[in-house]
Design a protein around this motif. Sequence first.
Motif, mmCIF file in Angstrom:
data_model
loop_
_atom_site.group_PDB
_atom_site.id
_atom_site.type_symbol
_atom_site.label_atom_id
_atom_site.label_comp_id
_atom_site.label_asym_id
_atom_site.label_seq_id
_atom_site.Cartn_x
_atom_site.Cartn_y
_atom_site.Cartn_z
ATOM 1 N N PRO A 14 0.823 -1.210 0.000
ATOM 2 C CA PRO A 14 0.000 0.000 0.000
ATOM 3 C C PRO A 14 0.858 1.261 0.000
ATOM 4 O O PRO A 14 2.055 1.226 0.302
ATOM 5 C CB PRO A 14 -0.795 -0.132 1.316
ATOM 6 N N ALA A 15 0.226 2.379 -0.318
ATOM 7 C CA ALA A 15 0.934 3.653 -0.315
ATOM 8 C C ALA A 15 1.557 3.909 1.048
ATOM 9 O O ALA A 15 0.951 3.633 2.085
ATOM 10 C CB ALA A 15 -0.037 4.783 -0.679
ATOM 11 N N GLN A 16 2.762 4.440 1.058
ATOM 12 C CA GLN A 16 3.502 4.660 2.289
ATOM 13 C C GLN A 16 3.789 6.140 2.488
ATOM 14 O O GLN A 16 3.805 6.922 1.534
ATOM 15 C CB GLN A 16 4.835 3.900 2.242
ATOM 16 N N SER A 17 4.079 6.483 3.721
ATOM 17 C CA SER A 17 4.517 7.830 4.023
ATOM 18 C C SER A 17 5.975 7.995 3.604
ATOM 19 O O SER A 17 6.689 7.025 3.348
ATOM 20 C CB SER A 17 4.384 8.090 5.527
ATOM 21 N N ALA A 24 12.247 1.829 4.655
ATOM 22 C CA ALA A 24 12.439 0.769 3.662
ATOM 23 C C ALA A 24 13.799 0.897 2.987
ATOM 24 O O ALA A 24 14.503 -0.107 2.789
ATOM 25 C CB ALA A 24 11.322 0.830 2.629
ATOM 26 N N GLU A 25 14.194 2.113 2.647
ATOM 27 C CA GLU A 25 15.497 2.331 2.019
ATOM 28 C C GLU A 25 16.632 1.922 2.956
ATOM 29 O O GLU A 25 17.627 1.329 2.521
ATOM 30 C CB GLU A 25 15.644 3.806 1.625
ATOM 31 N N TYR A 26 16.470 2.227 4.234
ATOM 32 C CA TYR A 26 17.492 1.870 5.222
ATOM 33 C C TYR A 26 17.694 0.358 5.272
ATOM 34 O O TYR A 26 18.819 -0.150 5.201
ATOM 35 C CB TYR A 26 17.079 2.395 6.603
ATOM 36 N N LEU A 126 8.603 -3.934 5.218
ATOM 37 C CA LEU A 126 8.652 -2.861 4.234
ATOM 38 C C LEU A 126 9.798 -3.042 3.245
ATOM 39 O O LEU A 126 9.822 -2.417 2.196
ATOM 40 C CB LEU A 126 8.830 -1.511 4.932
ATOM 41 N N SER A 127 10.757 -3.885 3.605
ATOM 42 C CA SER A 127 11.951 -4.061 2.789
ATOM 43 C C SER A 127 11.763 -5.191 1.784
ATOM 44 O O SER A 127 11.636 -6.358 2.159
ATOM 45 C CB SER A 127 13.162 -4.359 3.677
ATOM 46 N N GLU A 128 11.775 -4.843 0.507
ATOM 47 C CA GLU A 128 11.667 -5.862 -0.541
ATOM 48 C C GLU A 128 12.846 -6.826 -0.479
ATOM 49 O O GLU A 128 12.706 -8.032 -0.689
ATOM 50 C CB GLU A 128 11.607 -5.181 -1.901
ATOM 51 N N LYS A 129 14.014 -6.297 -0.155
ATOM 52 C CA LYS A 129 15.211 -7.125 -0.058
ATOM 53 C C LYS A 129 15.087 -8.149 1.069
ATOM 54 O O LYS A 129 15.435 -9.321 0.902
ATOM 55 C CB LYS A 129 16.430 -6.236 0.172
ATOM 56 N N GLN A 130 14.589 -7.716 2.226
ATOM 57 C CA GLN A 130 14.416 -8.637 3.342
ATOM 58 C C GLN A 130 13.403 -9.731 3.012
ATOM 59 O O GLN A 130 13.623 -10.909 3.327
ATOM 60 C CB GLN A 130 13.964 -7.879 4.589
ATOM 61 N N PHE A 149 6.827 -14.883 3.286
ATOM 62 C CA PHE A 149 7.169 -13.509 3.628
ATOM 63 C C PHE A 149 6.712 -12.578 2.510
ATOM 64 O O PHE A 149 6.798 -12.920 1.328
ATOM 65 C CB PHE A 149 8.675 -13.391 3.862
ATOM 66 N N HIS A 150 6.229 -11.396 2.908
ATOM 67 C CA HIS A 150 5.582 -10.483 1.978
ATOM 68 C C HIS A 150 6.181 -9.084 2.090
ATOM 69 O O HIS A 150 6.431 -8.590 3.199
ATOM 70 C CB HIS A 150 4.079 -10.398 2.273
ATOM 71 N N HIS A 151 6.359 -8.442 0.950
ATOM 72 C CA HIS A 151 6.802 -7.051 0.901
ATOM 73 C C HIS A 151 5.560 -6.174 1.037
ATOM 74 O O HIS A 151 4.920 -5.824 0.036
ATOM 75 C CB HIS A 151 7.528 -6.814 -0.430
ATOM 76 N N ARG A 152 5.223 -5.876 2.277
ATOM 77 C CA ARG A 152 3.984 -5.143 2.559
ATOM 78 C C ARG A 152 4.148 -4.241 3.773
ATOM 79 O O ARG A 152 5.134 -4.318 4.502
ATOM 80 C CB ARG A 152 2.826 -6.114 2.800
ATOM 81 N N ASN A 153 3.126 -3.442 3.995
ATOM 82 C CA ASN A 153 3.072 -2.514 5.122
ATOM 83 C C ASN A 153 2.319 -3.197 6.264
ATOM 84 O O ASN A 153 1.163 -3.586 6.095
ATOM 85 C CB ASN A 153 2.335 -1.244 4.668
ATOM 86 N N MET A 154 2.945 -3.334 7.428
ATOM 87 C CA MET A 154 2.286 -4.040 8.523
ATOM 88 C C MET A 154 1.092 -3.277 9.094
ATOM 89 O O MET A 154 0.306 -3.825 9.866
ATOM 90 C CB MET A 154 3.274 -4.376 9.641
#
Length: 291
Positions: A14-17, A24-26, A126-130, A149-154
Motif C-alpha cells: 500500500p501507499a507509504q509515508s 524501507a530504504e534503510y 517494508l523491505s523488498e530485499k528482506q 514472507f511479503h513485501h507489505r506494510n504491517m
Amino acid sequence: MTSAHTGTTSAPIPAQSTYQNRVAEYWNAEENPVNLELGKLDDLYHHHYGVGAADFSVLEEPDPDRRGERITRELHRLEHAQAELLASHLGPLSPADHVFDAGCGRGGGSVVAHLRYGCHTDGVTLSEKQAGFANEQARKRGIDAKVRFHHRNMLDTGLDTGGYAASWNNESTMYVELDLLFAEHARLLRRGGRYAVITGCYNDTYGQASREVSLINAHYICDIHPRSAYFRALARNRLVPVHVQDLTEAAVPYWELRKRADHLATGIEDTFLTAYRNGSFQYLLVVADRV
C-alpha cells in the motif's frame, strides 16, 4: 480457521509515508555484520537483541579469530533465546493455525514459531530485499509451503480478517503509530487470539525521553514510544494484556558482551547500557488476548 490466505509475495504494498519509504530504504541497504554474521551460524537471521545470562568466558579466548567466533556464537545464542521466549507466549498452537509476524526482518522469528508449533506463518516487511531473502531461506529449509514472507506494510497488510491465531512484533513497533498497528493486529486475529510484543520503550516515570533514547532514535531512524502508550493503545484496540515481563535486567548482559565484540559493535552499545542503567529505557514483553 481460514485456510486460503490472500497474501502473495508479488502483491504491491500500500501507499507509504515519506518516513516509511526512508525506513524501507534503510533496510534495503542494510548489511550489518551484527545481523548477518550471527545468522550465518544456523541460517536463523534475527533482527533484535538478546536476553539472559551471557558466557563471558568467550572474551578470555587467546586466539583472536577463535575469540571472534565464540563471541559471535554467544551473541547469537542470546538473540535466539529472546526469539524462543516470545514464541513460547504465542501458544498453544496447532500445525493448522496461521500466525502473523509484523516487521519480520530476515525471517528468523517466523521460522522459530514454525519449528516450535508447525504452524503457517506470514511475515511482513517494508523491505523488498528482506522479504526476498527470507523467502529464499524458507525455500532452502523446505518450509516455504507454510512459511511465507511479503513485501507489505504491517499497518495495512491485506491479509485475511480473523484468519490468525497469534501475531507479534519483535522490536519493530518503534517504526509505526501504535493505534494503527494494534488496529491491524486486532483485525487479523480471531477472537481469543494471542498478540505478543517485545520492545524497547522509554520509562514514563523518568519523564520525557532521555538523551540516550533520542540517540537510539537517531541511530535507527525510529521513534521509541513511552511505556504507557502501549497499554493505552492495546486497550483501545480490544487487546487485553495477560502477561507483562520487564526484561531490562535480562538484556544488559547481551549489550555488555556486544560492546566488547570489536568485529560486531556498531557504536550504540554504551548508549543502550546507560539508558537501561539510568532507568530511562526499558525492555518489555507484553502478551495480550484479542477480545
